[in-house]
Design an enzyme around this catalytic site. Structure first.
Site, mmCIF file in Angstrom:
data_model
loop_
_atom_site.group_PDB
_atom_site.id
_atom_site.type_symbol
_atom_site.label_atom_id
_atom_site.label_comp_id
_atom_site.label_asym_id
_atom_site.label_seq_id
_atom_site.Cartn_x
_atom_site.Cartn_y
_atom_site.Cartn_z
ATOM 1 N N ALA A 187 0.831 -1.215 0.000
ATOM 2 C CA ALA A 187 0.000 0.000 0.000
ATOM 3 C C ALA A 187 0.863 1.261 0.000
ATOM 4 O O ALA A 187 0.379 2.347 -0.310
ATOM 5 C CB ALA A 187 -0.917 -0.003 1.218
ATOM 6 N N VAL B 123 -18.758 -9.945 -5.300
ATOM 7 C CA VAL B 123 -18.999 -11.006 -6.294
ATOM 8 C C VAL B 123 -17.822 -11.969 -6.278
ATOM 9 O O VAL B 123 -16.666 -11.554 -6.394
ATOM 10 C CB VAL B 123 -19.143 -10.434 -7.722
ATOM 11 C CG1 VAL B 123 -19.393 -11.551 -8.732
ATOM 12 C CG2 VAL B 123 -20.264 -9.410 -7.786
ATOM 13 N N ILE C 100 -12.325 -14.266 -5.397
ATOM 14 C CA ILE C 100 -11.876 -14.251 -6.807
ATOM 15 C C ILE C 100 -11.813 -12.819 -7.327
ATOM 16 O O ILE C 100 -12.784 -12.081 -7.199
ATOM 17 C CB ILE C 100 -12.879 -15.005 -7.720
ATOM 18 C CG1 ILE C 100 -13.175 -16.396 -7.189
ATOM 19 C CG2 ILE C 100 -12.385 -15.051 -9.153
ATOM 20 C CD1 ILE C 100 -14.323 -17.079 -7.912
ATOM 21 N N LYS D 261 -25.492 -10.866 -7.280
ATOM 22 C CA LYS D 261 -24.164 -10.863 -7.902
ATOM 23 C C LYS D 261 -24.281 -10.747 -9.431
ATOM 24 O O LYS D 261 -23.465 -10.082 -10.081
ATOM 25 C CB LYS D 261 -23.400 -12.132 -7.501
ATOM 26 C CG LYS D 261 -23.087 -12.150 -5.995
ATOM 27 C CD LYS D 261 -22.680 -13.529 -5.521
ATOM 28 C CE LYS D 261 -22.334 -13.540 -4.039
ATOM 29 N NZ LYS D 261 -22.196 -14.898 -3.503
HETATM 30 N N1 HSE Z 1 -23.587 -16.923 0.950
HETATM 31 C C1 HSE Z 1 -22.675 -16.518 -0.046
HETATM 32 C C2 HSE Z 1 -22.260 -17.735 -0.854
HETATM 33 C C3 HSE Z 1 -21.482 -15.883 0.597
HETATM 34 O O1 HSE Z 1 -22.524 -18.842 -0.414
HETATM 35 O O2 HSE Z 1 -21.694 -17.594 -1.928
HETATM 36 C C4 HSE Z 1 -20.572 -15.195 -0.352
HETATM 37 O O3 HSE Z 1 -21.204 -14.165 -1.041
#
Ligand code: HSE
Length: 413
Positions: free
Chosen positions: A31, A127, A131, A200
């Site tokens: 950073a 999302v 990743i 997402k």
């Molecule tokens: N409950 C979500 C999942 C957590 O199982 O992907 C991560 O966003």
């Protein structure tokens, strides 16, 4: 030294504190400055933690502290997270969040406030957990016209499907294990009924296609209806069932968006993405297909993405990042029933229905599918590809045949 605050000390928030503490030297080097957690907001007390004195139950302690430049929001849910995040941005603090519900519902508004104030609103962890996907989509793939983003976006349901298929675990047993491992949402209905994957998908579609997509605009189906027979039929088709979120750009610049269980051909790059892993495929005109795979849920993987955003923000404290999309536009998301699709359909047939003749007359030559344990009166086949409303119209003409199940086949368009 850059002071930050964390809102919420649950699975992700505690992971953020842990990663910042464990990796503090390397993080400071990357950073270009040391990052200090100055306050943590939580209604609970954590007297046994070495940083117990950082906790407060009063949000004003953070909002009014001018030394705090960056606020990390890991509370989840819409309220009070939205109110707190908006207040922080209006007070001149950049915000990093893992909260997909917040970004899917209010992303355009919060991005606009951040832009107007030369701040950043970053949400890589919202999302795909650990990743890297939003930054690559926004920056590394910026040269492409993106046609499609599709992915296994919920770790809980992918974990559950894997356990149910491989270990014959019950739905409830697999869900309980996912909860124990910290993958599931506080209300796991959001996982199994597809809402989490929907949020997402909205974030990916908004970023990929430039206009905010709301969850209410996205047709969403979860995994609660998946049975052992579905799994067997998927295998007989040469594929595997996955809960997929999919956003496709139409030729006229609109978007088809959907979350549903789909049968992926075994040779698809996402078909082998199992357990808590997520996999996200981006199809661009220059790059072709790119797939991102990694742990999509859990404390440290998600914290890894949050802390990376904090590091990025520390490096850009006085410069805005260009992550942005425009406001929602009614009609931008097309009715999913207009999208061409091929389906695996199962019918319960009366003895004298002449099912094969009716199917042939309606659809021509189709691929019939059978499994060893199917009921005697069951007929299954893969339909040709056509708009979903047309498929439904056509089977409406069948007589003595009742549709018992229809699962979409994933195919490249
Ligand atoms: N409950 C979500 C999942 C957590 O199982 O992907 C991560 O966003």
């Amino acid at each position: 030294m850059v002071n930050i605050a964390i809102l919420g000390h649950g699975v992700v928030g505690s992971g953020v504190a842990e990663v910042l503490q464990n990796n503090c030297k390397g993080i400071a080097a990357k950073a270009g400055d040391s990052i200090v957690v100055r306050r943590i907001l939580d209604l609970r007390a954590f007297p046994d933690l070495p940083y117990a004195d950082l906790f407060t139950t009063d949000f004003q302690d953070i909002l009014q502290d001018e030394e705090i430049r960056i606020v990390v929001e890991t509370m989840g849910g819409l309220h009070p997270a939205y109110d707190f995040v908006k207040a922080c941005l209006l007070a001149g603090k950049s915000v990093v969040t893992s909260n997909k519900e917040l970004v899917a519902a209010k992303g355009d508004e919060l991005l606009t406030i951040a832009r107007e104030r030369n701040l950043n609103f970053l949400f890589e962890a919202s999302v795909g957990g650990g990743i890297p996907i939003l930054r690559p989509l926004d920056q590394c793939l910026a040269a492409n016209e993106v046609f499609e983003v599709a992915g296994i976006l919920n770790g809980t349901t992918n974990f559950m499907l894997t356990k149910m298929i491989r270990e014959k675990m019950s739905f409830d047993g697999a869900l309980a294990l996912a909860q124990k491992l910290g993958y599931a949402e506080r209300n796991p209905a959001a996982d199994v009924e597809g809402m989490d994957a929907c949020r997402k998908t909205c974030i990916l579609a908004s970023l990929a296609f430039g206009k905010h997509v709301y969850p209410e605009e996205v047709y969403t189906e979860g995994i609660t209806a998946i049975t052992e027979a579905d799994v067997q039929y998927a295998a007989a088709c040469g594929g595997v069932i996955k809960l997929l979120g999919r956003a496709i750009r139409t030729e006229d610049g609109h978007v088809f968006c959907m979350v549903a269980p789909m049968i992926l051909p075994s040779d698809n790059l996402l078909a082998g993405v199992d357990d808590v892993f997520n996999g996200i495929m981006v199809r661009g005109d220059s790059v072709g297909d790119v797939v991102f795979v990694g742990r999509g849920a859990g404390k440290l993987p998600t914290a890894s993405a949050v802390v990376a955003d904090v590091i990025d923000e520390v490096k850009h404290l006085n410069a805005r990042k260009y992550l942005y999309w425009g406001p929602n536009e009614p009609g931008h998301v097309r009715d999913h029933r207009l999208a061409p699709v091929s389906m695996l359909m199962r019918f319960s047939c009366e003895e004298d229905a002449g099912a094969l003749v009716q199917i042939g007359r309606t659809f021509g030559d189709v691929r019939m599918i059978s499994i060893p344990d199917a009921p005697a009166n069951e007929v299954a086949f893969i339909t040709p590809c056509m708009p979903e409303y047309l498929l439904m119209d056509k089977i409406g003409g069948f007589s003595g045949m009742t549709l018992t199940r229809a699962i979409r086949m994933y195919a490249v368009r």
